[in-house]
Design an enzyme around this catalytic site. Structure first.
Site, PDB file in Angstrom:
ATOM      1  NE  ARG A 159      -3.316  -2.869   0.121  1.00 32.60           N
ATOM      2  CZ  ARG A 159      -3.182  -4.067  -0.474  1.00 32.60           C
ATOM      3  NH1 ARG A 159      -2.113  -4.325  -1.229  1.00 32.60           N
ATOM      4  NH2 ARG A 159      -4.108  -4.983  -0.346  1.00 32.60           N
ATOM      5  CD  GLU A 188       0.149   9.298  11.968  1.00 36.42           C
ATOM      6  OE1 GLU A 188      -1.096   9.262  11.845  1.00 36.42           O
ATOM      7  OE2 GLU A 188       0.904   9.747  11.085  1.00 36.42           O
ATOM      8  NE  ARG A 216      -1.760   1.695  12.713  1.00 36.29           N
ATOM      9  CZ  ARG A 216      -2.946   1.101  12.611  1.00 36.29           C
ATOM     10  NH1 ARG A 216      -3.480   0.505  13.650  1.00 36.29           N
ATOM     11  NH2 ARG A 216      -3.601   1.087  11.466  1.00 36.29           N
ATOM     12  CD  GLU A 241       3.331  13.036   9.107  1.00 32.79           C
ATOM     13  OE1 GLU A 241       3.718  11.852   9.082  1.00 32.79           O
ATOM     14  OE2 GLU A 241       3.710  13.852   9.946  1.00 32.79           O
ATOM     15  N   GLY A 277       5.235  12.449  12.661  1.00 34.60           N
ATOM     16  CA  GLY A 277       6.665  12.768  12.733  1.00 34.60           C
ATOM     17  C   GLY A 277       7.194  13.264  11.404  1.00 34.60           C
ATOM     18  CG  LEU A 291       2.788   0.971  10.841  1.00 32.63           C
ATOM     19  CD1 LEU A 291       1.338   0.525  11.017  1.00 32.63           C
ATOM     20  CD2 LEU A 291       3.152   1.979  11.920  1.00 32.63           C
TER      21      LEU A 291
HETATM   22  C1  1HE Z   1       1.705  -2.051   5.648  1.00 33.37           C
HETATM   23  C2  1HE Z   1       1.224  -0.756   5.937  1.00 33.37           C
HETATM   24  C3  1HE Z   1       2.051   0.085   6.703  1.00 33.37           C
HETATM   25  C4  1HE Z   1      -0.262  -1.791   4.791  1.00 33.37           C
HETATM   26  N1  1HE Z   1       3.247  -0.387   7.099  1.00 33.37           N
HETATM   27  N2  1HE Z   1       2.897  -2.474   6.066  1.00 33.37           N
HETATM   28  N3  1HE Z   1      -0.223   3.668   8.776  1.00 33.37           N
HETATM   29  C5  1HE Z   1      -1.284   2.967   9.194  1.00 33.37           C
HETATM   30  O1  1HE Z   1      -1.487   2.721  10.363  1.00 33.37           O
HETATM   31  C6  1HE Z   1      -2.163   2.414   8.095  1.00 33.37           C
HETATM   32  C7  1HE Z   1      -1.998   0.919   8.041  1.00 33.37           C
HETATM   33  N4  1HE Z   1      -2.620   0.343   6.863  1.00 33.37           N
HETATM   34  C8  1HE Z   1      -3.967   0.202   6.729  1.00 33.37           C
HETATM   35  O2  1HE Z   1      -4.764   0.644   7.536  1.00 33.37           O
HETATM   36  C9  1HE Z   1      -4.440  -0.568   5.526  1.00 33.37           C
HETATM   37  O3  1HE Z   1      -3.363  -1.370   5.066  1.00 33.37           O
HETATM   38  C10 1HE Z   1      -4.936   0.318   4.354  1.00 33.37           C
HETATM   39  C11 1HE Z   1      -6.256   0.994   4.743  1.00 33.37           C
HETATM   40  C12 1HE Z   1      -3.906   1.380   3.974  1.00 33.37           C
HETATM   41  C13 1HE Z   1      -5.132  -0.567   3.105  1.00 33.37           C
HETATM   42  O4  1HE Z   1      -5.972  -1.675   3.432  1.00 33.37           O
HETATM   43  P1  1HE Z   1      -5.965  -2.960   2.474  1.00 33.37           P
HETATM   44  O5  1HE Z   1      -7.021  -3.886   3.013  1.00 33.37           O
HETATM   45  O6  1HE Z   1      -6.067  -2.537   1.073  1.00 33.37           O
HETATM   46  O7  1HE Z   1      -4.506  -3.615   2.619  1.00 33.37           O
HETATM   47  P2  1HE Z   1      -3.901  -4.541   3.788  1.00 33.37           P
HETATM   48  O8  1HE Z   1      -4.370  -5.967   3.583  1.00 33.37           O
HETATM   49  O9  1HE Z   1      -4.157  -3.971   5.131  1.00 33.37           O
HETATM   50  O10 1HE Z   1      -2.347  -4.428   3.526  1.00 33.37           O
HETATM   51  C14 1HE Z   1      -1.694  -5.085   2.445  1.00 33.37           C
HETATM   52  C15 1HE Z   1      -0.262  -5.339   2.872  1.00 33.37           C
HETATM   53  O11 1HE Z   1       0.384  -4.076   3.092  1.00 33.37           O
HETATM   54  C16 1HE Z   1      -0.164  -6.080   4.209  1.00 33.37           C
HETATM   55  O12 1HE Z   1       1.028  -6.847   4.178  1.00 33.37           O
HETATM   56  P3  1HE Z   1       0.999  -8.433   3.819  1.00 33.37           P
HETATM   57  O13 1HE Z   1       2.442  -8.824   3.932  1.00 33.37           O
HETATM   58  O14 1HE Z   1       0.087  -9.049   4.854  1.00 33.37           O
HETATM   59  O15 1HE Z   1       0.439  -8.532   2.421  1.00 33.37           O
HETATM   60  C17 1HE Z   1      -0.014  -4.979   5.217  1.00 33.37           C
HETATM   61  O16 1HE Z   1       0.621  -5.377   6.408  1.00 33.37           O
HETATM   62  C18 1HE Z   1       0.869  -4.008   4.434  1.00 33.37           C
HETATM   63  N5  1HE Z   1       0.751  -2.658   4.930  1.00 33.37           N
HETATM   64  N6  1HE Z   1       0.003  -0.633   5.394  1.00 33.37           N
HETATM   65  C19 1HE Z   1       3.649  -1.625   6.785  1.00 33.37           C
HETATM   66  N7  1HE Z   1       1.707   1.344   7.009  1.00 33.37           N
HETATM   67  C20 1HE Z   1       6.751   9.993   9.935  1.00 33.37           C
HETATM   68  S1  1HE Z   1       5.704   9.368  11.036  1.00 33.37           S
HETATM   69  C21 1HE Z   1       4.326   8.789  10.214  1.00 33.37           C
HETATM   70  C22 1HE Z   1       3.558   7.909  11.128  1.00 33.37           C
HETATM   71  C23 1HE Z   1       2.561   7.063  10.389  1.00 33.37           C
HETATM   72  O17 1HE Z   1       2.407   7.135   9.194  1.00 33.37           O
HETATM   73  S2  1HE Z   1       1.663   6.012  11.377  1.00 33.37           S
HETATM   74  C24 1HE Z   1       0.405   5.400  10.346  1.00 33.37           C
HETATM   75  C25 1HE Z   1       0.822   4.149   9.639  1.00 33.37           C
END
Ligand code: 1HE
Length: 260
Positions: free
Chosen positions: A28, A134, A137, A114, A142, A68
């Site tokens: 993603r 965030e 979580r 961001e 950041g 993450l």
């Molecule tokens: C990821 C990430 C990620 C997906 N880091 N691996 N961001 C979040 O907390 C958002 C986290 N992601 C989600 O809520 C959802 O993935 C989505 C809404 C974006 C998309 O949902 P979906 O159903 O299309 O995909 P999925 O099945 O959740 O994810 C597909 C794969 O991408 C899956 O990995 P797989 O190995 O099981 O296939 C997920 O783990 C992976 N994936 N998002 C790592 N973010 C400078 S500071 C900034 C601080 C932040 O940004 S915190 C917010 C982080």
């Protein structure tokens, strides 16, 4: 050019549009350190022909934010430097050589929002949704989000997004100012290219004033802002290109403003 997880190419007859695609669709487009550093490098080394840039994400989502899986146990100093690395990369986007348009679809969340907020124009399609997970979580923004996002939507709305996990859909996102344009699903990139070509036709000094000077004026006290504006206006007016463009209008050779 293709780096891992990012694709860069020049488009337009004069190679004047840089198109940057996040190509980690399977994750993603989550932003790992390598991707963030590549983004910085691209903006630091932008070819001279480029007049505007478009950033888009491959797959169903623009960007899922910070990767993450890289969120390790960092001590306070390492955490500080990690956040500052994001700051320097997104600073290169916001205060880089050219105006930048984010073509948004699907998730624009966390660090993805961001990144989008460091761009100058956001074009969202109907599938777009915005969140700052965030808050749930147990972490904080950041990547400059606490500075840039309140300037778009206000402190109260950002506080609500982070405290309650509120998700804004595409229509509400445009209403509150997260995006300036809302278009049909699947058309954000085309609309962004149309805007980029238009922007690329502006005088470079005007684009510079808008991307580098306007945000600084907006952060200045009014008295200093008026003075900065006067100096920028004087510099812009004295450029030969400005004189040519005004002359062209007065001689009936330039487009009029059309009713919207
Ligand atoms: C990821 C990430 C990620 C997906 N880091 N691996 N961001 C979040 O907390 C958002 C986290 N992601 C989600 O809520 C959802 O993935 C989505 C809404 C974006 C998309 O949902 P979906 O159903 O299309 O995909 P999925 O099945 O959740 O994810 C597909 C794969 O991408 C899956 O990995 P797989 O190995 O099981 O296939 C997920 O783990 C992976 N994936 N998002 C790592 N973010 C400078 S500071 C900034 C601080 C932040 O940004 S915190 C917010 C982080």
């Amino acid at each position: 050019m293709s780096k891992k997880h990012i694709h860069f190419e020049l488009q337009g007859e004069q190679q004047q549009i840089a198109v940057i695609r996040l190509t980690r669709g399977a994750k993603r487009n989550a932003l790992n350190d390598a991707l963030v550093l590549s983004l910085r490098h691209l903006f630091e080394t932008m070819p001279a022909s480029v007049r505007a840039a478009v950033i888009a994400g491959e797959g169903d989502h623009f960007c899922a934010g910070l990767d993450l899986s890289e969120l390790q146990e960092r001590d306070a100093g390492q955490g500080l430097h990690h956040s500052r690395m994001w700051h320097s990369a997104l600073e290169c986007v916001q205060y880089g050589p050219v105006p930048v348009i984010a073509a948004l679809h699907g998730a624009v969340v966390g660090g993805g929002l961001e990144l989008a907020s460091a761009c100058h124009i956001r074009v969202a399609d109907d599938s777009t949704f915005y969140a700052l997970p965030e808050g749930s979580r147990g972490i904080f923004v950041g990547g400059g989000g606490s500075v840039r996002i309140p300037r778009l939507i206000g402190v109260a709305r950002m506080t609500d997004m982070m405290l309650t996990g509120r998700v804004y859909n595409a229509m509400d996102g445009e209403r509150i100012g997260l995006a300036q344009y809302l278009v049909a699903a699947g058309t954000a990139f085309d609309k962004s290219m149309e805007l980029a070509l238009r922007i690329a036709g502006n005088a470079p000094l005007t684009n510079y004033a808008l991307t580098h000077v306007l945000p600084r004026i907006a952060d200045q006290p009014a008295d200093q802002g008026f003075m900065t504006e006067a100096m920028m206006a004087a510099i812009a007016q004295s450029a030969p290109e400005a004189k040519d463009r005004v002359k062209a209008f007065l001689e009936g050779r330039a487009a009029k403003v059309q009713k919207a």
